[in-house]
Write a protein that holds these residues in place. Structure first.
Motif, mmCIF file in Angstrom:
data_model
loop_
_atom_site.group_PDB
_atom_site.id
_atom_site.type_symbol
_atom_site.label_atom_id
_atom_site.label_comp_id
_atom_site.label_asym_id
_atom_site.label_seq_id
_atom_site.Cartn_x
_atom_site.Cartn_y
_atom_site.Cartn_z
ATOM 1 N N ILE A 222 0.870 -1.175 0.000
ATOM 2 C CA ILE A 222 0.000 0.000 0.000
ATOM 3 C C ILE A 222 0.909 1.228 0.000
ATOM 4 N N ALA A 223 0.546 2.254 -0.763
ATOM 5 C CA ALA A 223 1.429 3.411 -0.935
ATOM 6 C C ALA A 223 0.887 4.666 -0.286
ATOM 7 N N VAL A 224 1.814 5.482 0.239
ATOM 8 C CA VAL A 224 1.503 6.832 0.693
ATOM 9 C C VAL A 224 2.531 7.776 0.073
ATOM 10 N N LYS A 225 2.264 9.069 0.187
ATOM 11 C CA LYS A 225 3.148 10.067 -0.396
ATOM 12 C C LYS A 225 4.558 9.949 0.177
ATOM 13 N N LYS A 226 5.552 10.084 -0.675
ATOM 14 C CA LYS A 226 6.947 9.913 -0.292
ATOM 15 C C LYS A 226 7.370 10.917 0.782
ATOM 16 N N ASP A 227 7.923 10.372 1.869
ATOM 17 C CA ASP A 227 8.499 11.189 2.956
ATOM 18 C C ASP A 227 7.521 12.219 3.514
ATOM 19 N N ALA A 228 6.216 11.879 3.542
ATOM 20 C CA ALA A 228 5.250 12.897 3.948
ATOM 21 C C ALA A 228 4.127 12.381 4.842
ATOM 22 N N ASN A 229 4.028 11.076 5.050
ATOM 23 C CA ASN A 229 2.884 10.579 5.810
ATOM 24 C C ASN A 229 3.256 9.345 6.635
ATOM 25 N N ASP A 230 4.284 9.504 7.470
ATOM 26 C CA ASP A 230 4.785 8.377 8.259
ATOM 27 C C ASP A 230 3.742 7.835 9.239
ATOM 28 N N ASP A 231 2.912 8.719 9.803
ATOM 29 C CA ASP A 231 1.907 8.262 10.770
ATOM 30 C C ASP A 231 0.875 7.355 10.105
ATOM 31 N N LEU A 232 0.449 7.708 8.898
ATOM 32 C CA LEU A 232 -0.498 6.865 8.171
ATOM 33 C C LEU A 232 0.159 5.549 7.788
ATOM 34 N N LEU A 233 1.412 5.607 7.377
ATOM 35 C CA LEU A 233 2.129 4.380 7.013
ATOM 36 C C LEU A 233 2.237 3.449 8.216
ATOM 37 N N THR A 234 2.517 4.008 9.374
ATOM 38 C CA THR A 234 2.590 3.203 10.599
ATOM 39 C C THR A 234 1.241 2.560 10.899
ATOM 40 N N SER A 235 0.163 3.308 10.707
ATOM 41 C CA SER A 235 -1.180 2.774 10.941
ATOM 42 C C SER A 235 -1.498 1.639 9.970
ATOM 43 N N ILE A 236 -1.141 1.828 8.703
ATOM 44 C CA ILE A 236 -1.379 0.782 7.696
ATOM 45 C C ILE A 236 -0.646 -0.498 8.081
ATOM 46 N N ASN A 237 0.611 -0.360 8.455
ATOM 47 C CA ASN A 237 1.400 -1.540 8.830
ATOM 48 C C ASN A 237 0.804 -2.255 10.040
ATOM 49 N N LYS A 238 0.299 -1.473 10.982
ATOM 50 C CA LYS A 238 -0.319 -2.078 12.167
ATOM 51 C C LYS A 238 -1.585 -2.842 11.785
ATOM 52 N N VAL A 239 -2.385 -2.275 10.894
ATOM 53 C CA VAL A 239 -3.603 -2.952 10.450
ATOM 54 C C VAL A 239 -3.263 -4.267 9.745
ATOM 55 N N VAL A 240 -2.273 -4.244 8.878
ATOM 56 C CA VAL A 240 -1.868 -5.472 8.170
ATOM 57 C C VAL A 240 -1.405 -6.527 9.168
ATOM 58 N N THR A 241 -0.557 -6.130 10.120
ATOM 59 C CA THR A 241 -0.042 -7.078 11.117
ATOM 60 C C THR A 241 -1.153 -7.608 12.012
ATOM 61 N N ASP A 242 -1.980 -6.706 12.536
ATOM 62 C CA ASP A 242 -3.053 -7.115 13.451
ATOM 63 C C ASP A 242 -4.088 -7.991 12.754
ATOM 64 N N SER A 243 -4.428 -7.671 11.506
ATOM 65 C CA SER A 243 -5.447 -8.455 10.796
ATOM 66 C C SER A 243 -4.961 -9.879 10.517
ATOM 67 N N LYS A 244 -3.672 -10.031 10.313
ATOM 68 C CA LYS A 244 -3.131 -11.373 10.103
ATOM 69 C C LYS A 244 -3.085 -12.156 11.409
ATOM 70 N N SER A 245 -2.970 -11.437 12.515
ATOM 71 C CA SER A 245 -2.928 -12.098 13.833
ATOM 72 C C SER A 245 -4.313 -12.469 14.335
ATOM 73 N N ASP A 246 -5.301 -11.599 14.106
ATOM 74 C CA ASP A 246 -6.635 -11.850 14.674
ATOM 75 C C ASP A 246 -7.576 -12.625 13.749
ATOM 76 N N GLY A 247 -7.096 -12.961 12.552
ATOM 77 C CA GLY A 247 -7.896 -13.775 11.650
ATOM 78 C C GLY A 247 -8.740 -13.014 10.652
ATOM 79 N N SER A 248 -8.838 -11.679 10.801
ATOM 80 C CA SER A 248 -9.686 -10.910 9.888
ATOM 81 C C SER A 248 -9.109 -10.859 8.465
ATOM 82 N N TYR A 249 -7.777 -10.928 8.351
ATOM 83 C CA TYR A 249 -7.147 -10.990 7.023
ATOM 84 C C TYR A 249 -7.567 -12.275 6.314
ATOM 85 N N ASP A 250 -7.518 -13.398 7.033
ATOM 86 C CA ASP A 250 -7.921 -14.682 6.446
ATOM 87 C C ASP A 250 -9.381 -14.665 6.028
ATOM 88 N N GLU A 251 -10.217 -13.946 6.775
ATOM 89 C CA GLU A 251 -11.641 -13.871 6.453
ATOM 90 C C GLU A 251 -11.866 -13.173 5.115
#
Length: 263
Positions: A222-251
């Motif tokens: 998933i892409a965000v603007k270069k060197d401009a949106n680190d907080d959103l990028l961190t949130s995206i990464n957390k969602v990807v990691t958490d969804s794979k852990s809690d089963g929602s990604y598999d769903e």
């Protein structure tokens, strides 16, 4: 236009685009991410790319859209989808001009793209595949003297350029829909594209077949603007990691691909 004047014009245009991008106003949400529209997570995608993103009635749906909604929900935002060309997404233009906060479009992470956009952690493993209406065509070598459709700006187009025999006529299409339809209509002998959409297309269109897959080791990001949106990028990464852990990604994976991903 003379070369010198052309270069000058391009430089002015580039500066104007840069200033426009810098002047883009954003709003900081309670969760800390910056968005271009208060209350919305504005997401760019490119259609059609079933089952990742496609139009169903008046709605844009698909695997990527379900994942994007998880990011929006995690930040108490409403998902707002903007459809645009893939070239503008992978070049960073859509993000730089403030068209969207993030982009998700079945886009492979590459070093070249990472120079102009910031990628999330990988969220999907993919590879290239061959779609044809002739089951005897099982490799790029089998296409010597025949035609092969590619989609502009994709890793499939690059793979074809680097690996197809010299006798293959490569024809470029703007999107997956036109590319696949050309195979169905017999306008081209085969098309190369990511395996997920081609497997889905062949299943829904009798007389077309995925006859080969090429292990390219690709991963979507998933892409965000270069060197401009680190907080959103961190949130995206957390969602990807958490969804794979809690089963929602598999769903959502099972919803769109019929079974959970292989571990």
């Amino acid at each position: 236009m003379k070369t010198r004047n052309l270069v000058a014009a391009l430089s002015v245009a580039a500066l104007a685009a840069s200033l426009t991008a810098c002047a883009q106003e954003t709003t900081k949400t309670e969760s800390g991410v910056n968005v271009i529209k208060d209350g919305d997570l504005t997401v760019c995608t490119s259609l059609p790319y079933k089952p990742f993103e496609f139009k169903q009635g008046e709605d844009i749906v698909g695997f990527d859209m379900d994942l994007a909604k998880m990011v929006a929900d995690a930040n108490d935002l409403t998902l707002n989808v903007v459809v645009t060309g893939f070239e503008g997404i992978q070049s960073g233009q859509a993000l730089n001009t403030g068209k969207c906060d993030m982009a998700i479009a079945g886009m492979t992470i590459t070093d070249e793209r990472a120079k102009v956009i910031d990628f999330s952690d990988p969220y999907f493993d993919a590879t290239q595949a061959l779609l044809t209406n002739d089951e005897s065509l099982k490799s790029l070598d089998d296409l010597d003297g025949k035609s092969l459709g590619v989609m502009a700006g994709t890793t499939g187009a690059l793979y074809a350029k680097e690996n197809a025999p010299a006798g293959v006529t490569i024809k470029t299409f703007e999107d997956l829909g036109l590319q696949a339809a050309a195979v169905s209509a017999g306008q081209i002998d085969a098309a190369i594209q990511d395996n997920g959409p081609l497997l889905d297309y062949a299943k829904a269109n009798p007389g077309t077949f995925v006859t080969a897959e090429f292990d390219t080791g690709e991963q979507y990001g998933i892409a965000v603007k270069k060197d401009a949106n680190d907080d959103l990028l961190t949130s995206i990464n957390k969602v990807v990691t958490d969804s794979k852990s809690d089963g929602s990604y598999d769903e959502i994976y099972t919803t769109w691909f019929g079974s959970a991903p292989k571990s």
